[in-house]
Design an enzyme around this catalytic site. Structure first.
Site, PDB file in Angstrom:
ATOM      1  CB  ALA A  72      -0.933  -0.005   1.205  1.00 42.46           C
ATOM      2  CE1 TYR A 102       7.597   0.314  -5.614  1.00 45.55           C
ATOM      3  CE2 TYR A 102       5.478   0.140  -6.716  1.00 45.55           C
ATOM      4  CZ  TYR A 102       6.858   0.250  -6.773  1.00 45.55           C
ATOM      5  OH  TYR A 102       7.488   0.308  -7.992  1.00 45.55           O
ATOM      6  CG  ASP A 103      -0.035  -0.038  -4.619  1.00 44.39           C
ATOM      7  OD1 ASP A 103       0.914  -0.317  -5.388  1.00 44.39           O
ATOM      8  OD2 ASP A 103      -0.892  -0.859  -4.249  1.00 44.39           O
ATOM      9  CB  SER A 140      27.448 -20.067 -29.335  1.00 47.17           C
ATOM     10  OG  SER A 140      28.590 -20.425 -30.076  1.00 47.17           O
ATOM     11  CG  LEU A 141      28.118 -21.105 -23.392  1.00 44.87           C
ATOM     12  CD1 LEU A 141      27.055 -21.373 -22.347  1.00 44.87           C
ATOM     13  CD2 LEU A 141      29.497 -21.086 -22.752  1.00 44.87           C
ATOM     14  CD  GLU A 147      27.998 -17.816 -14.681  1.00 45.99           C
ATOM     15  OE1 GLU A 147      27.130 -17.805 -15.587  1.00 45.99           O
ATOM     16  OE2 GLU A 147      28.882 -16.945 -14.559  1.00 45.99           O
ATOM     17  CE  LYS A 199      23.819 -23.728 -21.872  1.00 42.54           C
ATOM     18  NZ  LYS A 199      22.449 -23.753 -22.391  1.00 42.54           N
ATOM     19  CG  ASP A 250      16.147 -24.878 -21.044  1.00 43.66           C
ATOM     20  OD1 ASP A 250      16.600 -24.332 -22.069  1.00 43.66           O
ATOM     21  OD2 ASP A 250      15.521 -25.953 -21.067  1.00 43.66           O
ATOM     22  NE  ARG A 270      24.257 -16.367 -28.524  1.00 42.47           N
ATOM     23  CZ  ARG A 270      24.356 -17.215 -29.534  1.00 42.47           C
ATOM     24  NH1 ARG A 270      23.261 -17.680 -30.100  1.00 42.47           N
ATOM     25  NH2 ARG A 270      25.530 -17.596 -29.992  1.00 42.47           N
ATOM     26  CD  GLU A 283      19.583 -18.134 -21.091  1.00 38.85           C
ATOM     27  OE1 GLU A 283      20.613 -17.493 -21.435  1.00 38.85           O
ATOM     28  OE2 GLU A 283      19.165 -19.129 -21.695  1.00 38.85           O
ATOM     29  CE1 TYR A 337      25.248 -15.137 -20.056  1.00 39.23           C
ATOM     30  CE2 TYR A 337      23.197 -15.917 -19.092  1.00 39.23           C
ATOM     31  CZ  TYR A 337      23.970 -15.656 -20.198  1.00 39.23           C
ATOM     32  OH  TYR A 337      23.482 -15.903 -21.459  1.00 39.23           O
ATOM     33  CE  LYS A 364      29.601 -17.870 -18.062  1.00 38.03           C
ATOM     34  NZ  LYS A 364      28.647 -16.768 -17.869  1.00 38.03           N
ATOM     35  CE  LYS A 395      23.325 -27.570 -23.362  1.00 35.15           C
ATOM     36  NZ  LYS A 395      22.807 -28.067 -24.596  1.00 35.15           N
ATOM     37  CB  CYS A 429     -14.376 -35.923 -35.175  1.00 32.26           C
ATOM     38  SG  CYS A 429     -14.200 -36.219 -33.404  1.00 32.26           S
ATOM     39  CB  CYS A 451     -18.574 -36.839 -33.040  1.00 34.45           C
ATOM     40  SG  CYS A 451     -17.744 -35.477 -33.881  1.00 34.45           S
ATOM     41  CB  CYS A 470     -13.667 -32.443 -33.867  1.00 34.64           C
ATOM     42  SG  CYS A 470     -15.402 -32.858 -33.762  1.00 34.64           S
ATOM     43  CB  CYS A 505     -17.730 -33.906 -30.710  1.00 31.80           C
ATOM     44  SG  CYS A 505     -16.259 -34.931 -30.510  1.00 31.80           S
TER      45      CYS A 505
END
Ligand code: D41
Length: 671
Positions: free
Chosen positions: A33, A35-36, A81-82, A114, A116, A118, A137, A174, A226, A291, A315, A409, A412, A427, A433
């Site tokens: 509140a 903050y608002d 790239s890695l 680190e 990785k 996804d 990227r 990422e 990173y 790294k 990986k 279908c 049906c 369908c 159906c």
């Protein structure tokens, strides 16, 4: 009282600081509140003194107009790239090469380890401390300008937390989606009849690719930084660890599990620990990255063909297994979408036995060239449905059969259709159906549709299994005796259910239209149709131009309405419902579209006499538009208890702000 300029600067400072504490440090020091309040104060100052509104203002995260497409952005320094290591041997080999090049064969190299993430690699560019550009990227040399979308991610500072920012500072990292955010996003996608995302990475990519940044803002994306890109006007930190500390000091979220590892043995330990902790992290990682810590050593090592010699990704072994596709079936979902599913020779993948795997859609089958009888690699990622990753081509037998989309279908027998621009086949059987009908009945009975108390999903399944209900209209033929025969159904519950079904006969046209489950017609679309056309007959007779003349009903939704009512089976169900006595009070149709037409209202805060939904429906029934945001076109804002920033916005635009009593006077009580 401070001068506005000074107060705006102070509010920037405070709001940036508190949002950093909340989103990055996860350690707020003031209430929402409070903050608002500050946020609203800033909004109203900016409304009064537009010159004071700058792009790095905390009010500027959401609201940029939608784009036609993304511009391409050239990366000042290519995003590399890695390389990958898939075994401990390959990791040791990487370390040996590093030590050889550095001529440090004897001692251990210091690495930073680190998780990785996804997700999608992105770059954030700051000039004189202000966020000016965000890009994907892409191919490493150039990516897409997704600045407005990235701006909506609260974890990203709009301004660096430093008194003396460098001229240029580019942070790289990422964007990803947590499991929590992914689950709730998919739940809401499915609730509105849209296909779910396959995994959090696709969901994050899809969210970052929205042309309308307001959509991205609703997606709860996360980000971790990173690395550094172009930096001008300051010395680069001497190590990767220092770079991470600098990023954190500037206000960026940096992954908590990053560790310094002395020597490659420690790296391998980290890999194993992360592998074990993977299920409980709350977000997807597909490996770990190592790294070389020292930046001068990184320079010495350099890179080959776009991948640094000083870093490697190890990986996690994919949860994959080989098996045979025995057959392919098409499953029919709630909206009629046909999903091809491979029946497999059972195989153990990632801890469970898998005998079915999704093939997603015909495009995917084509792309991967999957055939019945093929040996395939099945992949299981987290708690996502197993999928067929690829075909083991050299094992293909002569008899392998191509997979054809059925013309009708499988449940049906109605025709199957693929709409232009869509990948999913559907369908067209609609409410007749059998596969769709159960879901349709659940939806019809639900609270926001016909609101049949006591008719939950489970009971619908039981009644359908007993073949007592084969369409929504059959609900009105049920009697106490039949319902009582269901498992765990007593006399009283059965009586109550029949009463609730009876009560639902008197409904509104909007609820009825929503309850029919017409594709692309949600609750507000149904309310619009009801208030615009006033009667079911008029909706059913409407042509495309009549339908699209309604604001917010586009050509796709219009087509869905026409397709739905063009289907004879659907029309028969509608007729049966009307014959069963389902009716819409005439008051609704008489008043529709007249009293308040041309007016646009905004509802905010907590109402006491009715819910905001009820008030919205009532306003729409009276012909008004109800909008989620205040603009110069807003007729008035109705504010209940603890209203949000909409009131400040309205005041700054000179839009009248009225209370609930005024709303009650305008639309009357809910019946
Ligand atoms: O978490 C990640 N996905 C991650 C990706 C990471 N922690 N570090 C990374 N470091 C690099 C280099 C060493 C090239 C700066 C990366 C990536 N690259 C990367 N992500 C996508 C392509 C490359």
């Amino acid at each position: 009282m401070k001068k506005p300029v000074a107060r705006v600067a102070q509010l920037h400072e405070l709001l940036h600081d508190h949002s950093h504490r909340y989103y990055v440090l996860d350690n707020p020091s003031i209430s929402d509140a409070e903050y608002d309040d500050m946020f609203r104060e800033l909004q109203s100052l900016e409304a009064q003194f537009p010159d004071l509104q700058t792009p790095d203002s905390p009010t500027q995260r959401v609201g940029a107009p939608p784009l036609d497409g993304f511009d391409s952005v050239q990366h000042a320094i290519p995003m590399l790239s890695l390389g990958n290591a898939f075994s401990q041997d390959e990791l040791n080999e990487f370390d040996r090469r590093v030590r050889e090049r550095l001529e440090r064969e004897g001692d251990e190299v210091i690495y930073v380890a680190e998780p990785k993430l996804d997700g999608l690699a992105i770059s954030l560019r700051y000039e004189h401390g202000v966020f000016v550009q965000g890009a994907t990227r892409g191919d490493g040399r150039s990516g897409e300008n997704v600045t407005e979308n990235l701006r909506t991610i609260e974890m990203i500072p709009l301004k660096l937390r430093t008194a003396s920012p460098p001229a240029v500072f580019e942070a790289r990292g990422e964007v990803f989606m947590s499991h929590d955010a992914f689950k709730s996003l998919n739940a809401s996608m499915q609730a509105s009849g849209k296909p779910a995302f396959v995994n959090p990475r696709n969901a994050a990519a899809g969210s970052l690719r929205q042309l309308d940044s307001r959509k991205t803002a609703q997606r709860r994306l996360s980000i971790n930084l990173y690395g550094l890109g172009e930096v001008i006007g300051m010395d680069l930190p001497p190590t990767q660890m220092d770079a991470l500390h600098l990023l954190a000091a500037y206000g960026f979220p940096v992954n908590n599990d990053i560790q310094r590892c002395d020597g490659i043995e420690a790296c391998f330990d980290f890999y194993q620990t992360m592998g074990q902790r993977r299920p409980e992290l709350g977000y997807d990682i597909d490996g770990v990255v190592f790294k070389v810590d020292s930046i001068s050593e990184q320079r010495e090592l350099g890179f080959v063909s776009r991948a640094p010699r000083w870093a490697i990704a190890q990986k996690f072994p994919a949860e994959e297994a080989q098996t045979l596709i025995e057959s392919v079936e098409f499953q029919v979902g709630r909206t009629g979408a046909l999903t091809p599913v491979a029946r497999l020779q059972p195989v153990f993948v990632g801890g469970v036995t898998v005998s079915n795997a999704t093939l997603h859609n015909m495009d995917e089958i084509e792309r991967k060239d999957i055939r019945v009888g093929d040996t395939v690699i099945v992949r299981r990622a987290g708690d996502v449905i197993p999928e067929v990753a690829r075909v083991v081509k050299y094992k293909r037998k002569h008899g392998a059969r191509k997979i054809k989309l059925p013309q009708h279908c499988p449940v049906c027998g109605n025709p199957v259709q693929i709409r232009e621009g869509e990948v999913k086949a559907r369908c067209t059987g609609g409410l007749r159906c059998a596969a769709q009908v159960r879901e349709a009945i659940k939806h019809f009975a639900s609270r926001r549709a016909m609101d049949i108390d006591g008719l939950g999903d489970k009971l619908v399944e039981q009644l359908a299994d007993a073949e007592l209900i084969n369409s929504v209209a059959d609900l009105y033929t049920l009697d106490v005796e039949a319902v009582k025969a269901m498992p765990r159904m007593g006399e009283i519950s059965a009586n109550n259910l029949i009463k609730a079904i009876d009560t639902s006969r008197r409904t509104t046209l909007a609820r009825f239209l929503f309850g029919l489950g017409i594709r692309d017609i949600g609750e507000s679309g149904a309310a619009l149709l009801a208030s615009h056309f006033g009667s079911l007959e008029a909706v059913m007779a409407a042509d495309e131009s009549a339908l699209t003349s309604i604001d917010d009903i586009g050509p796709i939704a219009a087509d869905s309405v026409q397709t739905f009512f063009a289907n004879a089976d659907n029309r028969a169900v509608v007729d049966a419902l009307l014959a069963a006595g389902v009716e819409f009070p005439t008051t609704e149709t008489m008043q529709v579209g007249t009293l308040l037409s041309g007016n646009t209202y905004v509802l905010t805060g907590t109402l006491t006499v009715f819910t905001r939904d009820q008030a919205k429906q009532k306003l729409q029934l009276l012909g008004a538009k109800v909008s989620g945001s205040v603009s110069g076109k807003t007729t008035a804002v109705f504010a209940g208890d603890s209203p949000g920033s909409k009131v400040t916005k309205a005041e700054s635009l000179g839009v009248p702000v009225l209370d609930e009593a005024a709303l009650l006077e305008l639309i009357g009580p809910v019946e």
